[in-house]
Design a protein around this motif. Structure first.
Motif, PDB file in Angstrom:
ATOM      1  N   MET A 176      58.121  12.793  39.205  1.00 61.31           N
ATOM      2  CA  MET A 176      57.022  12.722  40.158  1.00 61.31           C
ATOM      3  C   MET A 176      57.185  11.533  41.097  1.00 61.31           C
ATOM      4  SD  MET A 176      53.548  13.922  38.181  1.00 61.31           S
ATOM      5  CE  MET A 176      53.832  13.198  36.576  1.00 61.31           C
ATOM      6  N   THR A 177      58.211  10.724  40.849  1.00 59.49           N
ATOM      7  CA  THR A 177      58.478   9.558  41.692  1.00 59.49           C
ATOM      8  C   THR A 177      59.511   9.911  42.756  1.00 59.49           C
ATOM      9  OG1 THR A 177      58.068   8.089  39.820  1.00 59.49           O
ATOM     10  CG2 THR A 177      59.238   7.158  41.706  1.00 59.49           C
ATOM     11  N   GLY A 178      59.220   9.580  43.995  1.00 62.25           N
ATOM     12  CA  GLY A 178      60.166   9.880  45.062  1.00 62.25           C
ATOM     13  C   GLY A 178      59.751   9.261  46.380  1.00 62.25           C
ATOM     14  N   PHE A 179      60.678   9.264  47.323  1.00 63.68           N
ATOM     15  CA  PHE A 179      60.394   8.735  48.662  1.00 63.68           C
ATOM     16  C   PHE A 179      61.253   9.481  49.671  1.00 63.68           C
ATOM     17  CE2 PHE A 179      61.175   5.922  52.261  1.00 63.68           C
ATOM     18  CZ  PHE A 179      59.880   5.545  52.594  1.00 63.68           C
ATOM     19  N   GLY A 180      60.668   9.757  50.824  1.00 65.96           N
ATOM     20  CA  GLY A 180      61.410  10.420  51.886  1.00 65.96           C
ATOM     21  C   GLY A 180      60.926   9.957  53.246  1.00 65.96           C
ATOM     22  N   ARG A 181      61.853   9.823  54.180  1.00 65.71           N
ATOM     23  CA  ARG A 181      61.488   9.379  55.530  1.00 65.71           C
ATOM     24  C   ARG A 181      62.296  10.161  56.560  1.00 65.71           C
ATOM     25  NH1 ARG A 181      63.239   4.185  55.592  1.00 65.71           N
ATOM     26  NH2 ARG A 181      61.230   3.188  55.161  1.00 65.71           N
ATOM     27  N   ALA A 182      61.656  10.465  57.689  1.00 65.50           N
ATOM     28  CA  ALA A 182      62.343  11.112  58.811  1.00 65.50           C
ATOM     29  C   ALA A 182      61.701  10.637  60.109  1.00 65.50           C
ATOM     30  CB  ALA A 182      62.259  12.632  58.701  1.00 65.50           C
ATOM     31  N   VAL A 215      54.001   9.205  43.175  1.00 67.07           N
ATOM     32  CA  VAL A 215      53.897   8.573  41.860  1.00 67.07           C
ATOM     33  C   VAL A 215      53.270   9.588  40.902  1.00 67.07           C
ATOM     34  CG1 VAL A 215      53.731   6.207  42.726  1.00 67.07           C
ATOM     35  CG2 VAL A 215      51.651   7.566  42.457  1.00 67.07           C
ATOM     36  N   ASN A 216      53.269   9.266  39.621  1.00 63.40           N
ATOM     37  CA  ASN A 216      52.791  10.245  38.641  1.00 63.40           C
ATOM     38  C   ASN A 216      51.263  10.335  38.599  1.00 63.40           C
ATOM     39  OD1 ASN A 216      52.846   7.584  37.484  1.00 63.40           O
ATOM     40  ND2 ASN A 216      52.499   8.473  35.488  1.00 63.40           N
ATOM     41  N   ARG A 217      50.789  11.543  38.438  1.00 56.60           N
ATOM     42  CA  ARG A 217      49.376  11.866  38.222  1.00 56.60           C
ATOM     43  C   ARG A 217      49.310  13.146  37.400  1.00 56.60           C
ATOM     44  NH1 ARG A 217      48.662   7.577  40.113  1.00 56.60           N
ATOM     45  NH2 ARG A 217      47.053   6.841  41.570  1.00 56.60           N
ATOM     46  N   LYS A 218      48.193  13.363  36.694  1.00 58.58           N
ATOM     47  CA  LYS A 218      48.056  14.571  35.892  1.00 58.58           C
ATOM     48  C   LYS A 218      47.926  15.809  36.771  1.00 58.58           C
ATOM     49  CE  LYS A 218      46.078  12.509  31.724  1.00 58.58           C
ATOM     50  NZ  LYS A 218      44.938  12.508  30.777  1.00 58.58           N
ATOM     51  N   GLN A 219      47.261  15.648  37.921  1.00 58.66           N
ATOM     52  CA  GLN A 219      47.074  16.762  38.847  1.00 58.66           C
ATOM     53  C   GLN A 219      47.766  16.423  40.172  1.00 58.66           C
ATOM     54  OE1 GLN A 219      45.634  19.407  37.610  1.00 58.66           O
ATOM     55  NE2 GLN A 219      44.921  18.430  35.720  1.00 58.66           N
ATOM     56  N   LEU A 220      47.698  17.373  41.095  1.00 59.66           N
ATOM     57  CA  LEU A 220      48.262  17.132  42.421  1.00 59.66           C
ATOM     58  C   LEU A 220      47.213  16.445  43.296  1.00 59.66           C
ATOM     59  CD1 LEU A 220      50.438  17.438  44.589  1.00 59.66           C
ATOM     60  CD2 LEU A 220      49.523  19.714  45.090  1.00 59.66           C
ATOM     61  N   GLY A 246      56.416  19.266  33.055  1.00 60.27           N
ATOM     62  CA  GLY A 246      55.769  18.053  32.563  1.00 60.27           C
ATOM     63  C   GLY A 246      54.654  18.309  31.573  1.00 60.27           C
ATOM     64  N   ARG A 247      53.744  19.232  31.915  1.00 61.14           N
ATOM     65  CA  ARG A 247      52.603  19.504  31.025  1.00 61.14           C
ATOM     66  C   ARG A 247      53.044  20.109  29.696  1.00 61.14           C
ATOM     67  NH1 ARG A 247      49.822  21.298  35.901  1.00 61.14           N
ATOM     68  NH2 ARG A 247      48.307  19.742  36.555  1.00 61.14           N
ATOM     69  N   PRO A 248      53.882  21.176  29.693  1.00 60.46           N
ATOM     70  CA  PRO A 248      54.303  21.721  28.392  1.00 60.46           C
ATOM     71  C   PRO A 248      55.103  20.725  27.559  1.00 60.46           C
ATOM     72  CG  PRO A 248      55.470  22.816  30.203  1.00 60.46           C
ATOM     73  CD  PRO A 248      54.345  22.028  30.800  1.00 60.46           C
ATOM     74  N   LEU A 249      55.885  19.856  28.200  1.00 60.28           N
ATOM     75  CA  LEU A 249      56.622  18.840  27.450  1.00 60.28           C
ATOM     76  C   LEU A 249      55.656  17.848  26.805  1.00 60.28           C
ATOM     77  CD1 LEU A 249      59.676  18.019  29.767  1.00 60.28           C
ATOM     78  CD2 LEU A 249      59.728  19.137  27.537  1.00 60.28           C
ATOM     79  N   ASP A 250      54.618  17.491  27.537  1.00 60.43           N
ATOM     80  CA  ASP A 250      53.609  16.590  26.990  1.00 60.43           C
ATOM     81  C   ASP A 250      52.914  17.225  25.789  1.00 60.43           C
ATOM     82  OD1 ASP A 250      52.064  14.172  27.019  1.00 60.43           O
ATOM     83  OD2 ASP A 250      50.407  15.301  27.889  1.00 60.43           O
ATOM     84  N   PHE A 251      52.616  18.515  25.887  1.00 64.30           N
ATOM     85  CA  PHE A 251      52.001  19.234  24.767  1.00 64.30           C
ATOM     86  C   PHE A 251      52.935  19.256  23.556  1.00 64.30           C
ATOM     87  CE2 PHE A 251      51.715  23.304  22.469  1.00 64.30           C
ATOM     88  CZ  PHE A 251      50.452  23.170  21.922  1.00 64.30           C
ATOM     89  N   ARG A 292      57.367  10.258  25.027  1.00 63.59           N
ATOM     90  CA  ARG A 292      56.066  10.576  25.637  1.00 63.59           C
ATOM     91  C   ARG A 292      55.844   9.753  26.903  1.00 63.59           C
ATOM     92  NH1 ARG A 292      51.335  10.880  21.156  1.00 63.59           N
ATOM     93  NH2 ARG A 292      50.228  11.586  23.015  1.00 63.59           N
ATOM     94  N   GLU A 293      56.273   8.500  26.901  1.00 61.47           N
ATOM     95  CA  GLU A 293      56.118   7.671  28.090  1.00 61.47           C
ATOM     96  C   GLU A 293      56.937   8.221  29.253  1.00 61.47           C
ATOM     97  OE1 GLU A 293      57.188   3.735  26.979  1.00 61.47           O
ATOM     98  OE2 GLU A 293      55.436   3.420  25.695  1.00 61.47           O
ATOM     99  N   GLN A 294      58.149   8.698  28.959  1.00 61.71           N
ATOM    100  CA  GLN A 294      58.990   9.246  30.009  1.00 61.71           C
ATOM    101  C   GLN A 294      58.448  10.577  30.528  1.00 61.71           C
ATOM    102  OE1 GLN A 294      60.790   7.308  31.459  1.00 61.71           O
ATOM    103  NE2 GLN A 294      62.821   7.022  30.585  1.00 61.71           N
ATOM    104  N   VAL A 295      57.923  11.384  29.628  1.00 60.42           N
ATOM    105  CA  VAL A 295      57.394  12.690  30.001  1.00 60.42           C
ATOM    106  C   VAL A 295      56.248  12.560  31.013  1.00 60.42           C
ATOM    107  CG1 VAL A 295      56.057  14.660  29.115  1.00 60.42           C
ATOM    108  CG2 VAL A 295      58.156  13.944  27.957  1.00 60.42           C
ATOM    109  N   GLN A 296      55.521  11.440  30.965  1.00 58.75           N
ATOM    110  CA  GLN A 296      54.407  11.232  31.896  1.00 58.75           C
ATOM    111  C   GLN A 296      54.871  11.161  33.342  1.00 58.75           C
ATOM    112  OE1 GLN A 296      51.383  11.511  30.529  1.00 58.75           O
ATOM    113  NE2 GLN A 296      52.557  11.710  28.624  1.00 58.75           N
ATOM    114  N   ASN A 297      56.178  10.964  33.555  1.00 58.00           N
ATOM    115  CA  ASN A 297      56.712  10.880  34.919  1.00 58.00           C
ATOM    116  C   ASN A 297      57.335  12.186  35.408  1.00 58.00           C
ATOM    117  OD1 ASN A 297      56.175   8.032  35.233  1.00 58.00           O
ATOM    118  ND2 ASN A 297      57.857   7.655  33.809  1.00 58.00           N
ATOM    119  N   ILE A 298      57.256  13.228  34.592  1.00 56.23           N
ATOM    120  CA  ILE A 298      57.901  14.498  34.935  1.00 56.23           C
ATOM    121  C   ILE A 298      56.872  15.447  35.559  1.00 56.23           C
ATOM    122  CG2 ILE A 298      59.089  16.534  33.999  1.00 56.23           C
ATOM    123  CD1 ILE A 298      60.236  14.687  31.850  1.00 56.23           C
ATOM    124  N   GLU A 299      57.301  16.106  36.635  1.00 51.45           N
ATOM    125  CA  GLU A 299      56.403  17.043  37.321  1.00 51.45           C
ATOM    126  C   GLU A 299      56.027  18.205  36.415  1.00 51.45           C
ATOM    127  OE1 GLU A 299      56.188  19.639  41.462  1.00 51.45           O
ATOM    128  OE2 GLU A 299      58.098  18.920  40.721  1.00 51.45           O
TER     129      GLU A 299
END
Length: 292
Positions: free
Chosen positions: A4-10, A26-31, A244-249, A285-292
């Motif tokens: 969920m972490t990223g950056f882009g510029r144009a 950055v990471n969040r539970k929802q969009l 991300g969500r199923p991995l957290d589960f 579990r800490e790493q999974v929190q950063n996965i989409e």
């Protein structure tokens, strides 16, 4: 797998202005989508939001669009909006009458009232600039998604390494588990004998009690479910869909299985393995929190 972490510029440069689009996540539970647009171009938001929603399913995405005028452009020449100024002056005259004193206007007042603008401001509307903004937005989004993908691959590698440790702990537990009931039985009989209460192991009642005791210590089901959870975890890591969500589960379920093993087995050796496994699982579990 995407982070969920990223950056882009144009950026795109025209004769009169420079348009820059930046995306960060950055990471969040929802969009969550936060859009920052220059004053006067608010209508872009309703076009930008669906572009992000179609590409991202989870995380907080910040979108910043800036439009900088080229100071050397003749189109930036200041001019006076006489019609707007006349209306402002009429209102100001009335305000002066009510206040009983003159209320003079300064250059900064004229700018705030948008009486003084540039030719470029007058000519380039949000609708006219959007054909330039949209491809720039999509270019920045591609860079943003690419970075999330690269970060996701790094997270995947780390997760699978830690999962391999959990599989090793499970294997050790599976090897030790069958001997736990007999060890506990021998320990119980020894304590009874030391207390002056000899046990007849041929007594049917004793046999039944020991059988019930052994059944309560059996962790075969938990070990089997762990193998299934690990298999699903690997499949989700290789999936092209947001995981991300199923991995957290699954992390919660894996924790529950290890916890149950520690409680049921009542064995010091297994307890140490369970504690070590739960420590590694917490890192996952800490790493999974950063996965989409």
């Amino acid at each position: 797998m995407n982070s969920m972490t990223g950056f882009g510029r144009a950026q795109i440069q025209t004769a009169a202005s420079s348009i820059k689009v930046e995306l960060s996540g950055v990471n969040r539970k929802q969009l969550e989508i936060a859009i920052n647009i220059p004053r006067g171009y608010a209508e872009w938001e309703q076009s930008i939001r669906p572009v992000i929603q179609n590409a991202v399913s989870r995380g907080r995405v910040s979108v910043s669009v800036t439009v900088d005028r080229n100071p050397d452009s003749s189109e930036n020449t200041m001019f006076l909006d006489e019609t707007r100024l006349a209306g402002c002056m009429k209102t100001l005259d009335r305000a002066s009458e009510v206040a009983g004193r003159d209320l003079p206007l300064t250059v900064s007042d004229l700018i705030r009232l948008e009486v003084m603008t540039t030719a470029q401001d007058a000519e380039e509307s949000a609708e006219e600039l959007w054909p330039l903004v949209e491809p720039t937005l999509r270019e920045a989004l591609d860079a943003f998604l690419s970075m999330r993908s690269v970060e996701g691959e790094n997270l995947k590698k780390d997760l699978l390494e830690k999962l391999s440790n959990l599989e090793n702990f499970r294997s050790q537990i599976a090897d030790l588990a069958p001997s736990v009931p007999s060890r506990l039985r021998d320990s119980m009989v020894k304590r009874l004998e030391e207390a002056g209460l000899p046990v007849d192991l041929g007594d049917d009642r004793i046999i039944r009690e020991l059988a019930v005791f052994a059944d309560k210590c059996d962790v075969t089901e938990e070990i089997t479910r762990l193998a299934s959870h690990f298999s699903q975890f690997k499949a989700l890591c290789d999936s092209s869909t947001p995981s991300g969500r199923p991995l957290d589960f699954l992390c919660q379920e894996i924790f529950r299985e290890f916890n149950t093993i520690g409680s049921k087995a009542n064995d010091a050796t297994l307890a140490h393995l369970v504690v070590a496994a739960k420590t590694d699982l917490e890192k996952i579990r800490e790493q999974v929190q950063n996965i989409e």
